[in-house]
Design a protein around this motif. Structure first.
Motif, PDB file in Angstrom:
ATOM      1  N   SER A 282       0.837  -1.215   0.000  1.00 41.07           N
ATOM      2  CA  SER A 282       0.000   0.000   0.000  1.00 41.07           C
ATOM      3  C   SER A 282       0.865   1.255   0.000  1.00 41.07           C
ATOM      4  O   SER A 282       0.481   2.286  -0.541  1.00 41.07           O
ATOM      5  N   MET A 283       2.068   1.148   0.581  1.00 42.14           N
ATOM      6  CA  MET A 283       2.935   2.312   0.620  1.00 42.14           C
ATOM      7  C   MET A 283       3.487   2.624  -0.768  1.00 42.14           C
ATOM      8  O   MET A 283       3.594   3.773  -1.171  1.00 42.14           O
ATOM      9  N   GLY A 286       0.658   4.139  -2.749  1.00 45.91           N
ATOM     10  CA  GLY A 286       0.449   5.534  -2.373  1.00 45.91           C
ATOM     11  C   GLY A 286       1.373   6.443  -3.152  1.00 45.91           C
ATOM     12  O   GLY A 286       0.965   7.477  -3.670  1.00 45.91           O
ATOM     13  N   LEU A 290       0.557   8.972  -6.637  1.00 38.19           N
ATOM     14  CA  LEU A 290       0.803  10.410  -6.680  1.00 38.19           C
ATOM     15  C   LEU A 290       1.598  10.790  -7.910  1.00 38.19           C
ATOM     16  O   LEU A 290       1.933  11.951  -8.106  1.00 38.19           O
ATOM     17  N   GLN A 300      12.662   7.162  -2.095  1.00 37.85           N
ATOM     18  CA  GLN A 300      12.121   8.088  -1.102  1.00 37.85           C
ATOM     19  C   GLN A 300      11.092   7.462  -0.168  1.00 37.85           C
ATOM     20  O   GLN A 300      10.782   8.034   0.867  1.00 37.85           O
ATOM     21  N   VAL A 301      10.554   6.308  -0.539  1.00 37.69           N
ATOM     22  CA  VAL A 301       9.555   5.689   0.338  1.00 37.69           C
ATOM     23  C   VAL A 301       9.997   4.313   0.819  1.00 37.69           C
ATOM     24  O   VAL A 301      10.081   4.058   2.011  1.00 37.69           O
ATOM     25  N   ALA A 305      11.702   3.480   4.515  1.00 36.86           N
ATOM     26  CA  ALA A 305      10.866   2.666   5.395  1.00 36.86           C
ATOM     27  C   ALA A 305      11.607   1.408   5.819  1.00 36.86           C
ATOM     28  O   ALA A 305      11.425   0.899   6.923  1.00 36.86           O
ATOM     29  N   TYR A 400       5.819  -3.834  11.011  1.00 35.81           N
ATOM     30  CA  TYR A 400       4.957  -4.083   9.857  1.00 35.81           C
ATOM     31  C   TYR A 400       4.111  -5.342   9.998  1.00 35.81           C
ATOM     32  O   TYR A 400       3.586  -5.852   9.041  1.00 35.81           O
TER      33      TYR A 400
ATOM     34  N   ASN B  99      -2.643   5.109   3.885  1.00 37.86           N
ATOM     35  CA  ASN B  99      -1.267   4.659   3.738  1.00 37.86           C
ATOM     36  C   ASN B  99      -0.280   5.811   3.782  1.00 37.86           C
ATOM     37  O   ASN B  99       0.442   6.062   2.835  1.00 37.86           O
ATOM     38  N   PRO B 100      -0.253   6.546   4.914  1.00 40.79           N
ATOM     39  CA  PRO B 100       0.742   7.614   5.003  1.00 40.79           C
ATOM     40  C   PRO B 100       2.145   7.017   4.952  1.00 40.79           C
ATOM     41  O   PRO B 100       2.365   5.903   5.399  1.00 40.79           O
ATOM     42  N   PHE B 101       3.093   7.761   4.367  1.00 40.64           N
ATOM     43  CA  PHE B 101       4.478   7.313   4.351  1.00 40.64           C
ATOM     44  C   PHE B 101       5.059   7.439   5.752  1.00 40.64           C
ATOM     45  O   PHE B 101       4.621   8.298   6.531  1.00 40.64           O
ATOM     46  N   PRO B 102       6.069   6.666   6.067  1.00 43.51           N
ATOM     47  CA  PRO B 102       6.703   6.821   7.380  1.00 43.51           C
ATOM     48  C   PRO B 102       7.583   8.070   7.419  1.00 43.51           C
ATOM     49  O   PRO B 102       8.793   7.991   7.596  1.00 43.51           O
ATOM     50  N   LYS B 103       6.949   9.212   7.168  1.00 47.93           N
ATOM     51  CA  LYS B 103       7.640  10.506   7.191  1.00 47.93           C
ATOM     52  C   LYS B 103       6.781  11.454   8.023  1.00 47.93           C
ATOM     53  O   LYS B 103       5.705  11.089   8.469  1.00 47.93           O
ATOM     54  N   TYR B 111       5.497  15.608  -0.534  1.00 48.11           N
ATOM     55  CA  TYR B 111       6.130  14.608  -1.407  1.00 48.11           C
ATOM     56  C   TYR B 111       5.741  14.781  -2.872  1.00 48.11           C
ATOM     57  O   TYR B 111       6.602  14.872  -3.755  1.00 48.11           O
ATOM     58  N   ARG B 165      -2.701  14.813   0.713  1.00 45.19           N
ATOM     59  CA  ARG B 165      -1.505  14.464  -0.053  1.00 45.19           C
ATOM     60  C   ARG B 165      -1.857  14.348  -1.538  1.00 45.19           C
ATOM     61  O   ARG B 165      -1.099  14.767  -2.409  1.00 45.19           O
TER      62      ARG B 165
END
Lengths: 401, 256, 439
Positions: A282-283, A286, A290, A300-301, A305, A400, B99-103, B111, B165
């Protein structure tokens, strides 16, 4: 009197006991086993375990005790007698106990559970054994050789007529330098390989590359060592070190570091693969949703993580590099030296453990005992790295789950 | 004719295959601008799969294959010249599970604008982030803790953060894949209210398994069943006077 | 109005270029790993394949009774007094005769011609004669090992130029070897002896074989299997099925994970200090080697067994408990059989690791020069107590020898080791495929 006879007696008694217990169980039930709390075969099993386990433990206890008391020669008569008496007691008790109400299954399961617990403590005993095997010899080493010299002297030159310099610093330098080169090569390669395999490669490429990397992981270190000695070393000497004026040694920090790096690629890549796959899809969605490209998503993700897990993997790889022996024995050289030139031969803690313990030397001399101090130092360093890495990776996984 | 009736997205004969499975069968639909369009139907009916075609998220699944045309503002997004990266900046998406990023909260919103280069400088970016968070109706709750991790928010806040976002990249279409299914009723109400406001600026397409939600937030509704789009029309009409017997069965609770 | 989607803007082009670069880095990393694997395997095969081919000289060796059995009674005590020094001239005579018969011209003296035969060959002939005394009297056809330098010449290791500087051979001898080969007296054959013969001394690389090492490795694997598998499975069953979740089991868990990452050489120190110095087991014996390797393999087996147990769904346990089985019965009757393929796979992989392990064995003295095949049991040394060596240690041993012919032997031994590992891993993969179960 040797312990062979008691062993035979135990086996015979166990068979007899099992037979008697079954017979007796059948007879007390009057032929109808539905009256029994436990099946006849469970009574038999209980008889076997009651007969075998205590005397076997007694034999092991006696062997250990004899070594600790430095008792030589055959055991005195009372030892085998006592062992056989234990076995007889086991048979008699388990057969006498047979009745309609006796729960033989619970009794035998208690025995089995005890054995299982015993097996799981072997792991603890191994660690205790490792520590003690090195601790005592290390203490006697430090009785003969000042510990300040060992830890802080920059000179390593053992001399079998005595008056040796046994400073660990040059060995640690070689160890860390080689490990650094190995990691500098293996971490980016392994990490990128894992990223490519999990995020880009199609099933066909994965089907070829993954087994190939597993082959790399399954190759024993002696093979890598010989590869360093016969192929990589001469190649680096002829095409890099000599033309560039860095020296003419085939064994070098670079040789050992590079080959160790190859050895570590599959280690780093399979650990990173697990860790990257633990980042939830899901990350990625996301980020892709975008309008990020795949590489932006990864850099970057996904990687941020997965960072704690990757750090843990790198620490585990470092622990491996520091403890690796055969590649450095065959590829790094034997000269203790502190130098920045990566094409020079240097040596490591593990190489010196091997060389100090395989020579024909007096076991009480500091030149031999130093190997135990080196081993203990190595164990402490790798233990620290392992525990830290395992802690980080565990925390990461919980995040997780 | 008011602005509501302008066609934003127009799909023609779309088919989707997952390996051997024919997941979407010949779907054609016109989706209007500045409108909330709801896709409803039993689970596994293909509504989410169709939604993911609109910003080509199906590209990320190896075995998925899409045929047919999907036009946004008259341009076919399945055309090979179209870069999905650019497309997804124009067609934002909000997912089922927050699903927010771990930021940090700030970095979560910044972003998109950062990767698409929407801000000239730091203060520009600050402005974009604030505007997006306001549109996401979460600014007041987080303005004092922008540097805290986005994962520390509650579920409803996380989902509104994800909406913020998505709107931060200035999309024209907003796709929402069951955005409230992981939220409690209060958070759901807040998000639904937000969706209604978003209609002023975007064409919103929402997939939902809740018929009540479709009735509350949407103007148009499409009913999907076994990969087919069975019926499409004004939400009021679909719920009061469905033409197809399958739609009626679903709405009255006999299939689902 | 917004830009058209049909043309990528400059920024998107830049980002896509970055994307392609990033992907290329990944492909390059894979490439590096693959190239390294290919170079590694090629260097092993090209340097080691020669060990499986060996140069032999086939000649009729005269076996005169006057020299080999002065008494004429075929009495073993008399015959065994003739040493290999007594046999060597006979071998030389056989070769000289063969050269004369074939009409080959040479300026070499008889003694120099004798140098073409391996020093090991006399022992081969002597053993055969002592085993079959009736051979004495008439010439007998033998395949004799050629000297290592001659063998090296045919394999390209020795050249005319290097022979000119070598006191053990000369260009003239190589020249004669060429003629002998053309005449069919000298042949290159598959080298079975490499897999069966024991190690040989520094001067006789041509005779060195892996027989003792393979046997030693086999004995060690038996010890590892017998010790590590039951203990590992028992420990896993306890930890996975019975252990309460408390500090103590936590300590055991961390401890096992750490043991899996302890450097192997540390296990060697453990073996030296505990098994040899303290428990007084025999140095260099497969028993001690096996025990050390068993301790090293234990964490691997425990980790894979626990994974296999974990993969058995709880519903199976519940079903067994539901019909009134005890916890112990549910584990031994239902869970363990279902987990068996996974356990077996993990065990084979652990054994494969143990088979290739070198460093700890160096410390417990397995690097010694051993020519006698070890017995599995003897009354003097007990079970697996004979001094022995092992495959990886034999490889290390050969790398420490001066003659480059031993490098070929070492690489050949690596090929053998890798073939064993390949077989074990293939078996593991097949087992996994065959019994893989999805719930």
């Amino acid at each position: 009197m040797s312990l062979t006879l008691p062993l035979l007696v135990i086996i015979v008694l166990a068979i007899v006991g099992s037979f008697l217990a079954r017979r007796r169980a059948l007879s007390v039930s009057g032929g109808d086993i539905r009256h029994l709390a436990s099946l006849p075969k469970q009574h038999g099993l209980n008889a076997i375990l009651s007969t075998v386990v205590p005397p076997l433990l007694a034999i092991i206890a006696w062997l250990m005790a004899a070594r600790i008391m430095e008792y030589r020669g055959a055991a005195p008569l009372w030892v085998p007698l006592a062992i056989m008496a234990l076995a007889v007691a086991g048979v008699v008790l388990s057969v006498v106990k047979v009745s309609n109400t006796f729960r033989a299954r619970t009794a035998s399961e208690t025995w089995i559970k005890g054995l299982l617990i015993g097996a799981s403590t072997i792991a603890i005993l191994t660690t205790v054994g490792i520590v003690f095997s090195m601790l005592f010899e290390t203490i006697s080493f430090f009785r003969q050789y000042p510990w300040t010299e060992f830890f802080f002297s920059t000179n390593w030159s053992p001399n079998f007529r005595g008056n040796s310099d046994l400073g660990i610093i040059p060995l640690l330098w070689g160890t860390l330098y080689i490990s650094f080169i190995a990691l500098a090569f293996a971490v980016p390669t392994g990490l990128f390989a894992a990223i490519y395999l999990s995020e880009y490669a199609g099933p066909r490429i994965r089907g070829i590359v993954k087994p190939a990397i597993e082959i790399l992981a399954g190759i024993p270190t002696i093979v890598y060592g010989l590869f360093a000695l016969t192929t990589v070393g001469p190649f680096l000497r002829d095409y890099f070190a000599q033309p560039m004026g860095f020296g003419d040694s085939a064994s070098s920090v670079m040789t050992a570091g590079l080959v160790m790096g190859i050895m570590l690629i599959p280690f780093v890549s399979s650990l990173s693969d697990d860790i990257i796959n633990a980042v939830p899809q899901s990350m990625r969605d996301g980020s892709l949703g975008l309008g990020a490209t795949k590489s932006e998503t990864i850099r970057q993700v996904v990687v941020p993580a997965a960072l704690p897990g990757i750090v843990g993997a790198v620490l585990l790889a470092a622990s491996r590099a520091i403890g690796e022996t055969m590649i450095v024995v065959l590829g790094a050289g034997a000269a203790a030296r502190i130098s920045l030139n990566p094409f020079e031969a240097m040596t490591t803690v593990t190489v010196k453990i091997v060389s100090q313990l395989t020579g024909d030397t007096d076991f009480a001399s500091p030149e031999t005992l130093v190997a135990f101090a080196l081993g203990l130092t190595l164990f402490v360093i790798t233990l620290g790295l392992n525990v830290l890495a395992l802690y980080i990776v565990r925390r990461y996984r919980e995040q997780y789950e | 004719m008011n602005a509501q009736q302008d066609t934003k997205i127009s799909a023609r004969n779309v088919n989707v295959y997952y390996g051997e499975k024919h997941a979407i069968k010949d779907v054609s639909v016109e989706i209007a601008d500045k409108t909330v369009t709801a896709f409803i139907g039993p689970s596994g009916c293909g509504k989410s799969t169709f939604l993911r075609c609109i910003n080509r998220m199906n590209d990320t699944i190896d075995i998925a294959r899409v045929t047919g045309d999907i036009l946004i503002d008259g341009e076919d997004i399945t055309d090979p010249r179209v870069d999905p990266v650019q497309l997804r900046a124009k067609v934002g998406m909000v997912f089922q599970k927050p699903n927010p990023f771990p930021k940090s909260i700030y970095d979560n919103v910044a972003y998109g604008p950062k990767i698409h280069g929407l801000a000239r400088n730091k203060s520009d970016l600050d402005e974009i982030v604030e505007r997006a968070l306001r549109r996401g109706a979460i600014w007041d709750e987080v303005k004092d803790r922008l540097q805290e991790p986005g994962t520390g928010l509650s579920g409803g806040q996380q989902q509104r953060l994800c909406i913020a976002r998505a709107v931060a990249t200035e999309p024209e279409v907003l796709l929402m894949d069951e955005p409230c299914s992981a939220l409690d009723p209060i958070a759901t109400a807040q998000v639904e209210e937000l969706i209604d406001e978003l209609r002023q600026s975007y064409s919103v397409v929402i997939v939902t398994h809740s018929m009540q939600q479709a009735a509350r937030v949407s103007q148009k509704t499409a009913f999907f069943h076994l990969g087919n789009m069975v019926e499409y029309g004004e939400t009021d009409r679909i719920f009061t006077n469905p033409e197809d017997p399958r739609t009626e069965s679903y709405i009255s609770g006999r299939i689902g | 109005m917004t830009k058209s989607l049909y043309s990528a803007d400059a920024r998107t082009k830049r980002r896509n270029a970055a994307e392609r670069r990033f992907k290329a880095y990944g492909a390059a990393a894979i490439g590096i790993a693959m190239v390294a694997l290919v170079i590694l395997l090629t260097s092993v095969v090209t340097q080691g394949i020669g060990a499986f081919r060996q140069t032999y000289i086939t000649v009729d060796v005269p076996l005169p009774e006057a020299k080999l059995d002065k008494s004429g009674t075929r009495d073993m005590a008399v015959m065994s007094k003739v040493t290999t020094i007594g046999y060597a001239p006979l071998l030389r005579d056989g070769l000289v005769n063969a050269i004369a018969e074939a009409g080959i011209q040479t300026d070499l003296s008889e003694k120099e011609i004798g140098d073409l035969i391996s020093k090991e060959a006399a022992a081969t002939v002597r053993n055969r004669v002592l085993a079959h005394p009736d051979l004495i009297g008439q010439p007998e056809r033998f395949s004799l090992l050629a000297d290592g330098r001659i063998d090296g010449y045919f394999k390209g290791r020795v050249t005319m130029a290097s022979a000119a500087l070598d006191q053990n051979t000369s260009p003239e001898k190589l020249d004669l070897a060429d003629k002998l080969r053309d005449a069919g007296i000298m042949q290159i054959k598959f080298n079975w002896a490499f897999l069966t013969a024991p190690d040989a001394s520094d001067q006789r690389p041509e005779a060195a074989g892996l027989g003792v090492a393979i046997l030693g490795s086999l004995y060690m694997m038996i010890v590892v299997l017998v010790l590590a598998l039951p203990i590992g499975v028992a420990a896993s069953i306890y930890l996975e099925e019975f252990a309460p979740k408390n500090r103590w089991t936590d300590v055991i868990e961390v401890n096992i994970a750490n043991l899996a990452a302890v450097p192997s050489i540390v296990y060697g120190i453990l073996g030296l200090a505990i098994f040899i110095n303290f428990m007084q087991f025999n140095q260099s014996s497969p028993l001690v080697g096996g025990m050390v390797l068993a301790l090293m393999t234990l964490p691997t087996i425990i980790i894979s067994t626990r994974a296999a147990l974990k993969a058995v769904p709880p519903s199976i346990r519940d079903a067994a408990l539901g019909v009134g089985a005890s916890k112990m019965q549910s584990v031994f009757h239902h869970v363990l059989p279902l987990a068996a393929p996974g356990i077996l796979t993990g065990t084979i992989i652990g054994l494969a690791q143990a088979l290739g392990e070198t460093a700890p064995l160096l410390l417990i003295g397995m690097v010694a020069f051993v020519r006698d095949y070890p017995e599995a049991y003897s009354s003097a040394t007990g079970l697996f107590g004979d001094p022995s060596t092992a495959l990886p240690v034999q490889i290390y041993n050969w790398t420490q020898r001066a003659d480059p012919a031993f490098v070929e032997r070492a690489q050949g031994a690596i090929i053998t080791l890798l073939v064993f590992l390949l077989i074990m891993n293939t078996v593991a993969i097949v087992l996994r495929r065959r019994f893989e179960r999805r719930w």
